[in-house]
Design a protein around this motif. Structure first.
Motif, PDB file in Angstrom:
ATOM      1  N   ALA A   1       0.836  -1.200   0.000  1.00  0.00           N
ATOM      2  CA  ALA A   1       0.000   0.000   0.000  1.00  0.00           C
ATOM      3  C   ALA A   1       0.868   1.247   0.000  1.00  0.00           C
ATOM      4  O   ALA A   1       0.597   2.203  -0.722  1.00  0.00           O
ATOM      5  CB  ALA A   1      -0.925  -0.004   1.213  1.00  0.00           C
ATOM      6  N   GLU A   2       1.910   1.231   0.790  1.00  0.00           N
ATOM      7  CA  GLU A   2       2.815   2.384   0.864  1.00  0.00           C
ATOM      8  C   GLU A   2       3.503   2.624  -0.478  1.00  0.00           C
ATOM      9  O   GLU A   2       3.581   3.759  -0.947  1.00  0.00           O
ATOM     10  CB  GLU A   2       3.860   2.150   1.953  1.00  0.00           C
ATOM     11  CG  GLU A   2       4.775   3.336   2.163  1.00  0.00           C
ATOM     12  CD  GLU A   2       5.778   3.102   3.291  1.00  0.00           C
ATOM     13  OE1 GLU A   2       6.810   3.812   3.278  1.00  0.00           O
ATOM     14  OE2 GLU A   2       5.545   2.254   4.155  1.00  0.00           O
ATOM     15  N   ILE A   3       3.958   1.561  -1.115  1.00  0.00           N
ATOM     16  CA  ILE A   3       4.606   1.691  -2.425  1.00  0.00           C
ATOM     17  C   ILE A   3       3.619   2.250  -3.443  1.00  0.00           C
ATOM     18  O   ILE A   3       3.940   3.153  -4.219  1.00  0.00           O
ATOM     19  CB  ILE A   3       5.162   0.334  -2.905  1.00  0.00           C
ATOM     20  CG1 ILE A   3       6.350  -0.080  -2.040  1.00  0.00           C
ATOM     21  CG2 ILE A   3       5.557   0.380  -4.376  1.00  0.00           C
ATOM     22  CD1 ILE A   3       6.785  -1.518  -2.240  1.00  0.00           C
ATOM     23  N   ALA A   4       2.396   1.722  -3.434  1.00  0.00           N
ATOM     24  CA  ALA A   4       1.374   2.172  -4.391  1.00  0.00           C
ATOM     25  C   ALA A   4       1.090   3.653  -4.236  1.00  0.00           C
ATOM     26  O   ALA A   4       1.080   4.407  -5.214  1.00  0.00           O
ATOM     27  CB  ALA A   4       0.087   1.364  -4.199  1.00  0.00           C
ATOM     28  N   LEU A   5       0.855   4.085  -3.009  1.00  0.00           N
ATOM     29  CA  LEU A   5       0.515   5.492  -2.773  1.00  0.00           C
ATOM     30  C   LEU A   5       1.705   6.408  -3.029  1.00  0.00           C
ATOM     31  O   LEU A   5       1.542   7.513  -3.553  1.00  0.00           O
ATOM     32  CB  LEU A   5      -0.032   5.662  -1.361  1.00  0.00           C
ATOM     33  CG  LEU A   5      -1.336   4.884  -1.100  1.00  0.00           C
ATOM     34  CD1 LEU A   5      -1.739   4.988   0.369  1.00  0.00           C
ATOM     35  CD2 LEU A   5      -2.454   5.348  -2.003  1.00  0.00           C
ATOM     36  N   THR A   6       2.906   5.949  -2.712  1.00  0.00           N
ATOM     37  CA  THR A   6       4.111   6.740  -2.978  1.00  0.00           C
ATOM     38  C   THR A   6       4.326   6.913  -4.475  1.00  0.00           C
ATOM     39  O   THR A   6       4.782   7.958  -4.932  1.00  0.00           O
ATOM     40  CB  THR A   6       5.352   6.066  -2.350  1.00  0.00           C
ATOM     41  OG1 THR A   6       5.151   5.978  -0.939  1.00  0.00           O
ATOM     42  CG2 THR A   6       6.612   6.852  -2.621  1.00  0.00           C
ATOM     43  N   ASN A   7       3.963   5.893  -5.255  1.00  0.00           N
ATOM     44  CA  ASN A   7       4.140   5.948  -6.706  1.00  0.00           C
ATOM     45  C   ASN A   7       3.019   6.694  -7.419  1.00  0.00           C
ATOM     46  O   ASN A   7       3.016   6.794  -8.638  1.00  0.00           O
ATOM     47  CB  ASN A   7       4.262   4.536  -7.290  1.00  0.00           C
ATOM     48  CG  ASN A   7       5.616   3.934  -7.018  1.00  0.00           C
ATOM     49  OD1 ASN A   7       6.582   4.620  -6.731  1.00  0.00           O
ATOM     50  ND2 ASN A   7       5.690   2.617  -7.095  1.00  0.00           N
ATOM     51  N   GLY A   8       2.034   7.189  -6.671  1.00  0.00           N
ATOM     52  CA  GLY A   8       1.008   8.019  -7.283  1.00  0.00           C
ATOM     53  C   GLY A   8      -0.375   7.403  -7.369  1.00  0.00           C
ATOM     54  O   GLY A   8      -1.277   8.000  -7.961  1.00  0.00           O
ATOM     55  N   ALA A   9      -0.557   6.197  -6.825  1.00  0.00           N
ATOM     56  CA  ALA A   9      -1.896   5.596  -6.838  1.00  0.00           C
ATOM     57  C   ALA A   9      -2.821   6.403  -5.931  1.00  0.00           C
ATOM     58  O   ALA A   9      -2.397   6.980  -4.929  1.00  0.00           O
ATOM     59  CB  ALA A   9      -1.832   4.142  -6.372  1.00  0.00           C
ATOM     60  N   TRP A  10      -4.095   6.441  -6.287  1.00  0.00           N
ATOM     61  CA  TRP A  10      -5.092   7.177  -5.521  1.00  0.00           C
ATOM     62  C   TRP A  10      -5.515   6.405  -4.282  1.00  0.00           C
ATOM     63  O   TRP A  10      -5.740   6.963  -3.224  1.00  0.00           O
ATOM     64  CB  TRP A  10      -6.299   7.451  -6.414  1.00  0.00           C
ATOM     65  CG  TRP A  10      -7.454   8.063  -5.706  1.00  0.00           C
ATOM     66  CD1 TRP A  10      -8.622   7.452  -5.361  1.00  0.00           C
ATOM     67  CD2 TRP A  10      -7.569   9.409  -5.228  1.00  0.00           C
ATOM     68  NE1 TRP A  10      -9.444   8.343  -4.711  1.00  0.00           N
ATOM     69  CE2 TRP A  10      -8.816   9.555  -4.623  1.00  0.00           C
ATOM     70  CE3 TRP A  10      -6.714  10.515  -5.268  1.00  0.00           C
ATOM     71  CZ2 TRP A  10      -9.245  10.746  -4.056  1.00  0.00           C
ATOM     72  CZ3 TRP A  10      -7.151  11.693  -4.708  1.00  0.00           C
ATOM     73  CH2 TRP A  10      -8.392  11.798  -4.114  1.00  0.00           C
TER      74      TRP A  10
END
Length: 114
Positions: free
Chosen positions: A88-97
């Motif tokens: 989740a952290e990687i996703a949000l850091t990479n720009g996921a909503w």
């Protein structure tokens, strides 16, 4: 009304998500690989992309930036069958909503699409 692209290698999950998206009065289309998803996203007609993490041709977390560069700059919502804080952290850091566990509830999906 949003145009939603669902990318998941599980056809049943794609159908279920498509049905939920349609119930919420949005349009949904799906595919089973990142390669096909990127080809569709280039058209610029998608507002939201639901992107699975584990796909046959790539890791969805690594593909977030490619979708954000599409003409319409769609919002990316990661969907996964394995709930990991680091994912989740990687996703949000990479720009996921957002980051949802599969199968997402109707309420979670509705909230995320609003």
């Amino acid at each position: 009304m949003a145009n939603v692209l669902i990318i998941d290698d599980d056809v049943e999950m794609c159908r279920m998500l498509s049905d939920l998206v349609n119930t919420l009065k949005h349009d949904a289309e799906y595919t089973n690989t990142i390669k096909e998803g990127l080809q569709l996203a280039v058209s610029g007609r998608f507002d939201v992309v639901f992107l699975d993490v584990v796909l046959p041709d790539a890791n969805g977390l690594e593909g977030v930036n490619s979708f954000l560069e599409a003409h319409s700059s769609p919002e990316i919502i990661i969907i996964t069958g394995t709930s990991e804080i680091s994912g989740a952290e990687i996703a949000l850091t990479n720009g996921a909503w957002d980051y949802l566990e599969k199968p997402p509830s109707y309420d979670d999906l509705k909230l995320t699409l609003k």
